[in-house]
Design a protein around this motif. Sequence first.
Motif, mmCIF file in Angstrom:
data_model
loop_
_atom_site.group_PDB
_atom_site.id
_atom_site.type_symbol
_atom_site.label_atom_id
_atom_site.label_comp_id
_atom_site.label_asym_id
_atom_site.label_seq_id
_atom_site.Cartn_x
_atom_site.Cartn_y
_atom_site.Cartn_z
ATOM 1 N N ALA A 252 -9.926 6.071 7.954
ATOM 2 C CA ALA A 252 -9.159 7.121 8.020
ATOM 3 C C ALA A 252 -7.974 7.174 6.772
ATOM 4 O O ALA A 252 -7.741 6.080 6.320
ATOM 5 C CB ALA A 252 -8.291 7.146 9.292
ATOM 6 N N PRO A 253 -7.317 8.198 6.317
ATOM 7 C CA PRO A 253 -6.200 8.181 5.671
ATOM 8 C C PRO A 253 -5.007 7.438 6.009
ATOM 9 O O PRO A 253 -4.677 7.345 7.114
ATOM 10 C CB PRO A 253 -5.722 9.767 5.571
ATOM 11 C CG PRO A 253 -6.780 10.347 6.227
ATOM 12 C CD PRO A 253 -7.684 9.514 7.040
ATOM 13 N N THR B 280 -5.551 9.040 11.206
ATOM 14 C CA THR B 280 -4.781 8.705 10.157
ATOM 15 C C THR B 280 -3.938 7.569 10.669
ATOM 16 O O THR B 280 -3.570 7.221 11.732
ATOM 17 C CB THR B 280 -3.945 9.832 9.742
ATOM 18 O OG1 THR B 280 -3.360 9.577 8.453
ATOM 19 C CG2 THR B 280 -2.841 9.967 10.781
ATOM 20 N N ALA C 292 -2.644 15.055 7.639
ATOM 21 C CA ALA C 292 -3.620 14.206 7.103
ATOM 22 C C ALA C 292 -4.692 13.972 8.028
ATOM 23 O O ALA C 292 -6.057 13.690 7.808
ATOM 24 C CB ALA C 292 -2.975 12.712 6.637
#
Length: 332
Positions: free
Chosen positions: A281-282, A250, A320
Motif C-alpha cells: 500500500a502507499p 495506506t 491515497a
Amino acid sequence: MSHPFENLPTTPRAEEILDKAFSRATRASGSKTGIEAQQSMLMTASNIISDNLENVATQWPTIDELDPFYVELADAVVSETDPADDDPGIDALKQHLSNISWAGRKAKEIRQEYEGRVVRSDVDTSRKLRKQAFARMADITEQVAEDLEAVSKARDALKGLPDIRPDEPVIVVAGYPNVGKSSFVNRVTRADNEIASYPFTTTQIRVGHVEADRIRYQLVDTPGLLDRPPEERNEIESQAISALEHLADTVLVLVDPSGECGYPLAQQLELRDDIESLFDAPVLTIGNKSDRSTDVEADHFMSVTEGDNVQEVLDAAIEAVDWEIELPFSDE
C-alpha cells in the motif's frame, strides 16, 4: 458485524461435561425402574456429552474460510496462548477442534453400541452394561481434556482481537513511540466513536474510525508492533504485522524531526524504509511537531498539539486510499 471470534461461547472443561451428563442421567432415571431406567440414563448421558463436545467444534467459524487477516492474526495469538506446544498456532487449534468433534461422535457410537444390548438383557446385566458405557464415554471425554483446555485458552485470547473489517478501508498509523501516533488518531476520530484498546500479546492494536463521503475509514494504531526495528520484533509480532499487510490501504509513518521523541531522525527514517518494504500500500511520511522542526523530507507536515494541518494529513491519507463505494447495481 463483530469479528469472527467475538461471540464464541465459553468452552466447558471435561470434568464439567461429565458431571453434568452423569448427574442429569441419574435424575432422568428417577421415575423409571429396571431396564427402562438404564436406557434413560444411557440416552441422557450420551446426548449431553456428544452435544457439548460437538457444539464446541461447530460453534467456531470455519478457519479456512476467514479473511487472511484474521487467519494470520489468530495464528499469532493462539501461538502465544501455548508457547510450549510443539506445533502451536492455528493448525494446532484446528486439530484440537477436530479431536473434540471426534469425541462427540464417539459418545454417540458408544450409546448406539450399548442400547440394543441393554434392552435385550436382564436388569442386573443392563445395569452393568450401562456402567460400562459410562466408563467408556468418560474415558473418551477425558482423552480430549487437554484439547478442551487449549480451545478454551484460544477462545479467551481471540475474543480480544480488534474488530477490523476487511471490507472497509484501513489506514495504518506507524512510527516510533512518542512521535504522536495516538494523539493523531484521537484527534481525527469522531468524538462519538470510542477508540478501543485490544490486548495482543505484550502490545495493543487500537482502532478508531472516521467517516468521509459516506465511507468509514478504520485508523489502526499499533503500539508495540510498527514502532521499532524489525530485529527487535519477536516472531509473533512479525506475524501480526504480516496480518496487517493484508488489510492496509495506506500507511502513515509519523516522524519527529525535532528528535524530542527520544529517537534520532536517521533511526526513524530507517524504520520508515523498513515499513515501505513490507507494505504494498502507499506509505506517506508525515513530519509531526512541525512547530518545532521541519528538517526532514516528508510528504506532509503537521503539529497535532497545535492543531496545524491535521485535517490535511487525514485528507491526504484518504486520497491515497482511493476507495470507491461499491454500488448494488451497475449500468454495465
